[in-house]
Scaffold this motif. Structure first.
Motif, PDB file in Angstrom:
ATOM      1  N   THR A 212      38.754 -45.800 -15.266  1.00 47.80           N
ATOM      2  CA  THR A 212      40.051 -45.088 -15.605  1.00 47.80           C
ATOM      3  C   THR A 212      41.022 -46.587 -16.184  1.00 47.80           C
ATOM      4  O   THR A 212      40.725 -47.622 -15.694  1.00 47.80           O
ATOM      5  CB  THR A 212      40.931 -44.668 -14.508  1.00 47.80           C
ATOM      6  OG1 THR A 212      40.169 -43.647 -13.810  1.00 47.80           O
ATOM      7  CG2 THR A 212      42.115 -44.349 -14.961  1.00 47.80           C
ATOM      8  N   GLU A 213      41.332 -46.429 -17.422  1.00 55.12           N
ATOM      9  CA  GLU A 213      42.174 -47.397 -17.953  1.00 55.12           C
ATOM     10  C   GLU A 213      43.500 -46.879 -17.923  1.00 55.12           C
ATOM     11  O   GLU A 213      44.046 -46.085 -18.450  1.00 55.12           O
ATOM     12  CB  GLU A 213      41.978 -47.361 -19.359  1.00 55.12           C
ATOM     13  CG  GLU A 213      40.312 -48.078 -19.889  1.00 55.12           C
ATOM     14  CD  GLU A 213      40.544 -49.467 -19.342  1.00 55.12           C
ATOM     15  OE1 GLU A 213      41.390 -50.277 -18.890  1.00 55.12           O
ATOM     16  OE2 GLU A 213      39.069 -49.829 -19.160  1.00 55.12           O
ATOM     17  N   PRO A 214      44.099 -47.316 -16.915  1.00 55.98           N
ATOM     18  CA  PRO A 214      45.632 -46.538 -16.430  1.00 55.98           C
ATOM     19  C   PRO A 214      46.713 -46.383 -17.554  1.00 55.98           C
ATOM     20  O   PRO A 214      46.681 -47.400 -18.350  1.00 55.98           O
ATOM     21  CB  PRO A 214      46.293 -47.779 -15.410  1.00 55.98           C
ATOM     22  CG  PRO A 214      45.018 -48.338 -14.727  1.00 55.98           C
ATOM     23  CD  PRO A 214      43.967 -48.428 -16.002  1.00 55.98           C
ATOM     24  N   GLY A 215      47.164 -45.304 -17.759  1.00 56.54           N
ATOM     25  CA  GLY A 215      48.016 -45.126 -18.689  1.00 56.54           C
ATOM     26  C   GLY A 215      47.597 -44.652 -20.149  1.00 56.54           C
ATOM     27  O   GLY A 215      48.275 -44.512 -21.089  1.00 56.54           O
ATOM     28  N   VAL A 216      46.104 -44.815 -20.270  1.00 54.05           N
ATOM     29  CA  VAL A 216      45.575 -44.840 -21.520  1.00 54.05           C
ATOM     30  C   VAL A 216      44.741 -44.129 -21.657  1.00 54.05           C
ATOM     31  O   VAL A 216      44.361 -42.851 -22.365  1.00 54.05           O
ATOM     32  CB  VAL A 216      45.061 -46.346 -21.929  1.00 54.05           C
ATOM     33  CG1 VAL A 216      44.483 -46.166 -23.492  1.00 54.05           C
ATOM     34  CG2 VAL A 216      45.908 -47.502 -21.928  1.00 54.05           C
ATOM     35  N   GLY A 217      43.312 -43.981 -20.740  1.00 52.62           N
ATOM     36  CA  GLY A 217      42.414 -42.820 -20.988  1.00 52.62           C
ATOM     37  C   GLY A 217      41.254 -43.441 -19.987  1.00 52.62           C
ATOM     38  O   GLY A 217      41.343 -43.981 -18.895  1.00 52.62           O
ATOM     39  N   TYR A 218      39.849 -43.457 -20.705  1.00 50.55           N
ATOM     40  CA  TYR A 218      38.721 -43.595 -19.851  1.00 50.55           C
ATOM     41  C   TYR A 218      37.603 -44.609 -20.570  1.00 50.55           C
ATOM     42  O   TYR A 218      37.855 -44.670 -21.964  1.00 50.55           O
ATOM     43  CB  TYR A 218      38.117 -42.374 -19.516  1.00 50.55           C
ATOM     44  CG  TYR A 218      38.966 -41.673 -18.642  1.00 50.55           C
ATOM     45  CD1 TYR A 218      39.196 -41.889 -16.952  1.00 50.55           C
ATOM     46  CD2 TYR A 218      39.607 -40.547 -19.072  1.00 50.55           C
ATOM     47  CE1 TYR A 218      39.951 -40.881 -16.359  1.00 50.55           C
ATOM     48  CE2 TYR A 218      40.535 -39.539 -18.280  1.00 50.55           C
ATOM     49  CZ  TYR A 218      40.665 -40.101 -17.031  1.00 50.55           C
ATOM     50  OH  TYR A 218      41.507 -39.241 -16.039  1.00 50.55           O
ATOM     51  N   ARG A 219      37.015 -45.386 -19.907  1.00 55.95           N
ATOM     52  CA  ARG A 219      35.929 -46.085 -20.785  1.00 55.95           C
ATOM     53  C   ARG A 219      34.595 -45.975 -19.531  1.00 55.95           C
ATOM     54  O   ARG A 219      34.614 -46.233 -18.480  1.00 55.95           O
ATOM     55  CB  ARG A 219      36.417 -47.686 -20.524  1.00 55.95           C
ATOM     56  CG  ARG A 219      35.475 -48.336 -21.255  1.00 55.95           C
ATOM     57  CD  ARG A 219      36.017 -49.948 -21.527  1.00 55.95           C
ATOM     58  NE  ARG A 219      36.674 -50.397 -20.166  1.00 55.95           N
ATOM     59  CZ  ARG A 219      35.855 -51.170 -19.468  1.00 55.95           C
ATOM     60  NH1 ARG A 219      34.682 -51.437 -19.409  1.00 55.95           N
ATOM     61  NH2 ARG A 219      36.455 -51.720 -18.373  1.00 55.95           N
ATOM     62  N   LEU A 220      33.586 -45.587 -20.521  1.00 54.04           N
ATOM     63  CA  LEU A 220      32.268 -45.631 -19.730  1.00 54.04           C
ATOM     64  C   LEU A 220      31.732 -47.187 -20.128  1.00 54.04           C
ATOM     65  O   LEU A 220      31.684 -47.615 -21.232  1.00 54.04           O
ATOM     66  CB  LEU A 220      31.218 -44.779 -20.583  1.00 54.04           C
ATOM     67  CG  LEU A 220      29.917 -44.507 -19.991  1.00 54.04           C
ATOM     68  CD1 LEU A 220      30.240 -43.910 -18.247  1.00 54.04           C
ATOM     69  CD2 LEU A 220      29.332 -43.657 -20.645  1.00 54.04           C
ATOM     70  N   LYS A 221      31.070 -47.806 -18.931  1.00 51.55           N
ATOM     71  CA  LYS A 221      30.575 -49.252 -18.858  1.00 51.55           C
ATOM     72  C   LYS A 221      29.663 -49.187 -20.460  1.00 51.55           C
ATOM     73  O   LYS A 221      28.740 -48.489 -20.432  1.00 51.55           O
ATOM     74  CB  LYS A 221      29.945 -49.402 -17.665  1.00 51.55           C
ATOM     75  CG  LYS A 221      29.496 -50.753 -17.517  1.00 51.55           C
ATOM     76  CD  LYS A 221      28.709 -51.004 -16.299  1.00 51.55           C
ATOM     77  CE  LYS A 221      27.745 -52.311 -16.344  1.00 51.55           C
ATOM     78  NZ  LYS A 221      27.066 -52.492 -14.942  1.00 51.55           N
ATOM     79  N   SER A 222      29.427 -50.411 -20.887  1.00 54.23           N
ATOM     80  CA  SER A 222      28.710 -50.657 -21.999  1.00 54.23           C
ATOM     81  C   SER A 222      27.319 -50.445 -21.611  1.00 54.23           C
ATOM     82  O   SER A 222      27.056 -50.900 -20.281  1.00 54.23           O
ATOM     83  CB  SER A 222      28.887 -52.162 -22.371  1.00 54.23           C
ATOM     84  OG  SER A 222      29.957 -52.194 -22.923  1.00 54.23           O
ATOM     85  N   PRO A 223      26.293 -49.972 -22.312  1.00 55.32           N
ATOM     86  CA  PRO A 223      25.170 -49.926 -21.737  1.00 55.32           C
ATOM     87  C   PRO A 223      24.072 -50.907 -21.759  1.00 55.32           C
ATOM     88  O   PRO A 223      24.513 -52.016 -22.095  1.00 55.32           O
ATOM     89  CB  PRO A 223      24.301 -49.007 -22.841  1.00 55.32           C
ATOM     90  CG  PRO A 223      25.188 -49.137 -24.229  1.00 55.32           C
ATOM     91  CD  PRO A 223      26.661 -49.556 -23.787  1.00 55.32           C
ATOM     92  N   ASP A 224      23.221 -50.809 -21.017  1.00 57.30           N
ATOM     93  CA  ASP A 224      22.180 -52.032 -20.777  1.00 57.30           C
ATOM     94  C   ASP A 224      21.758 -52.625 -22.277  1.00 57.30           C
ATOM     95  O   ASP A 224      21.611 -51.656 -23.263  1.00 57.30           O
ATOM     96  CB  ASP A 224      20.849 -51.819 -20.138  1.00 57.30           C
ATOM     97  CG  ASP A 224      21.453 -51.588 -18.483  1.00 57.30           C
ATOM     98  OD1 ASP A 224      22.493 -51.892 -18.297  1.00 57.30           O
ATOM     99  OD2 ASP A 224      20.624 -50.775 -18.222  1.00 57.30           O
ATOM    100  N   SER A 225      21.592 -53.797 -22.599  1.00 59.85           N
ATOM    101  CA  SER A 225      21.273 -54.282 -23.848  1.00 59.85           C
ATOM    102  C   SER A 225      20.294 -53.600 -24.484  1.00 59.85           C
ATOM    103  O   SER A 225      20.057 -53.435 -25.730  1.00 59.85           O
ATOM    104  CB  SER A 225      21.052 -55.739 -23.898  1.00 59.85           C
ATOM    105  OG  SER A 225      20.059 -56.100 -22.999  1.00 59.85           O
ATOM    106  N   ASP A 226      19.088 -53.153 -23.584  1.00 61.32           N
ATOM    107  CA  ASP A 226      17.964 -52.710 -24.524  1.00 61.32           C
ATOM    108  C   ASP A 226      18.078 -51.200 -24.778  1.00 61.32           C
ATOM    109  O   ASP A 226      17.118 -50.894 -25.251  1.00 61.32           O
ATOM    110  CB  ASP A 226      16.557 -52.724 -23.353  1.00 61.32           C
ATOM    111  CG  ASP A 226      16.953 -52.236 -21.887  1.00 61.32           C
ATOM    112  OD1 ASP A 226      17.988 -51.594 -22.042  1.00 61.32           O
ATOM    113  OD2 ASP A 226      15.906 -52.139 -21.455  1.00 61.32           O
ATOM    114  N   SER A 227      19.220 -50.620 -24.589  1.00 60.15           N
ATOM    115  CA  SER A 227      19.352 -49.260 -24.852  1.00 60.15           C
ATOM    116  C   SER A 227      20.434 -48.953 -25.924  1.00 60.15           C
ATOM    117  O   SER A 227      20.891 -47.861 -26.380  1.00 60.15           O
ATOM    118  CB  SER A 227      19.779 -48.405 -23.861  1.00 60.15           C
ATOM    119  OG  SER A 227      21.131 -48.817 -23.159  1.00 60.15           O
ATOM    120  N   GLU A 228      21.016 -50.194 -26.612  1.00 56.32           N
ATOM    121  CA  GLU A 228      21.838 -50.140 -27.712  1.00 56.32           C
ATOM    122  C   GLU A 228      21.414 -49.921 -28.662  1.00 56.32           C
ATOM    123  O   GLU A 228      20.390 -50.469 -29.022  1.00 56.32           O
ATOM    124  CB  GLU A 228      22.792 -51.562 -27.442  1.00 56.32           C
ATOM    125  CG  GLU A 228      23.618 -51.458 -26.380  1.00 56.32           C
ATOM    126  CD  GLU A 228      24.447 -52.686 -26.234  1.00 56.32           C
ATOM    127  OE1 GLU A 228      25.510 -52.815 -27.117  1.00 56.32           O
ATOM    128  OE2 GLU A 228      24.397 -53.791 -25.481  1.00 56.32           O
TER     129      GLU A 228
END
Length: 228
Positions: A212-228
């Motif tokens: 949770t980004e307070p007062g703004v929204g949500y963020r999913l952690k960056s993926p592992d580098s080999d799945s980007e």
């Protein structure tokens, strides 16, 4: 767009057929659940509108049967407006829920929103630690377990995965997932975020993946580098 309507009210069927034809949408109608399920296989609709009170079996039972073999987007249309009914249908596989009587322009906006979400789904794979999500499936893998997601959970998670590592505002999530009714759905968004955390987090009360980004929204952690 191809729309299948399953409703036993002739007046509603006629009104929707005329309205959809004016948009250039192709329609097919059924007045009971079994005929509607058969029509789904033959007509192959882009969107299915489903009434709950049908003469043979309930719309809820029809939805349960449909979800054993089809992922076609379903918008339930019903006079029932109890919160528990709406939540149960959404958890059973409905993509949206509209109560009767409804404004025609609102229903059409909901149809376009659901269709846009489905069309926007691009093939992607998100991997972070032992959590793996592939957009072609409604399931995600957490270690050796497969976690089933409801259509709404899927819509939320896939949007967050497409923007992994970046903040997605609450308003953007609400508009993308719920369309015209987004302003009244903020409480539901929090519920679905909580449900997703129970599936992917080791400790849902202290999330490390879906933040949770307070007062703004949500963020999913960056993926592992080999799945980007």
């Amino acid at each position: 767009m191809r729309i299948l309507i399953i409703d036993d009210e002739a007046q509603i069927l006629r009104m929707l057929e005329i309205a959809f034809a004016s948009k250039g949408w192709e329609t097919c109608s059924a007045t009971d659940a079994n005929d509607g399920l058969d029509a789904t296989r033959v007509f192959k609709p882009d969107i299915l509108l489903l009434d709950l009170n049908l003469p043979d079996i309930s719309g809820e039972e029809a939805l349960r049967r449909l979800r054993t073999w089809s992922t076609v987007p379903v918008i339930v249309i019903s006079v029932r407006d109890a919160e528990e009914d709406i939540v149960r249908l959404l958890e059973s596989g409905a993509d949206d829920y509209v109560t009767k009587p409804f404004y025609l322009n609102v229903l059409m906006a909901r149809i376009l929103a659901v269709h846009r979400r489905r069309s926007a789904d691009q093939e992607l794979t998100y991997r972070s630690g032992d959590v793996v999500f592939e957009s072609g499936s409604r399931d995600l893998r957490v270690g050796n377990a497969v976690e089933h997601m409801t259509p709404t959970e899927y819509a939320i998670f896939s949007m967050l995965a497409r923007h992994a590592g970046k903040i997605v505002t609450r308003d953007r999530l609400l508009k993308e997932v719920w369309g015209a009714s987004w302003a009244a759905e903020e409480g539901n968004l929090r519920v679905y975020i909580g449900a997703l955390r129970k599936k992917i987090e080791g400790n849902p009360s202290k999330p490390e993946l879906l933040l949770t980004e307070p007062g703004v929204g949500y963020r999913l952690k960056s993926p592992d580098s080999d799945s980007e």
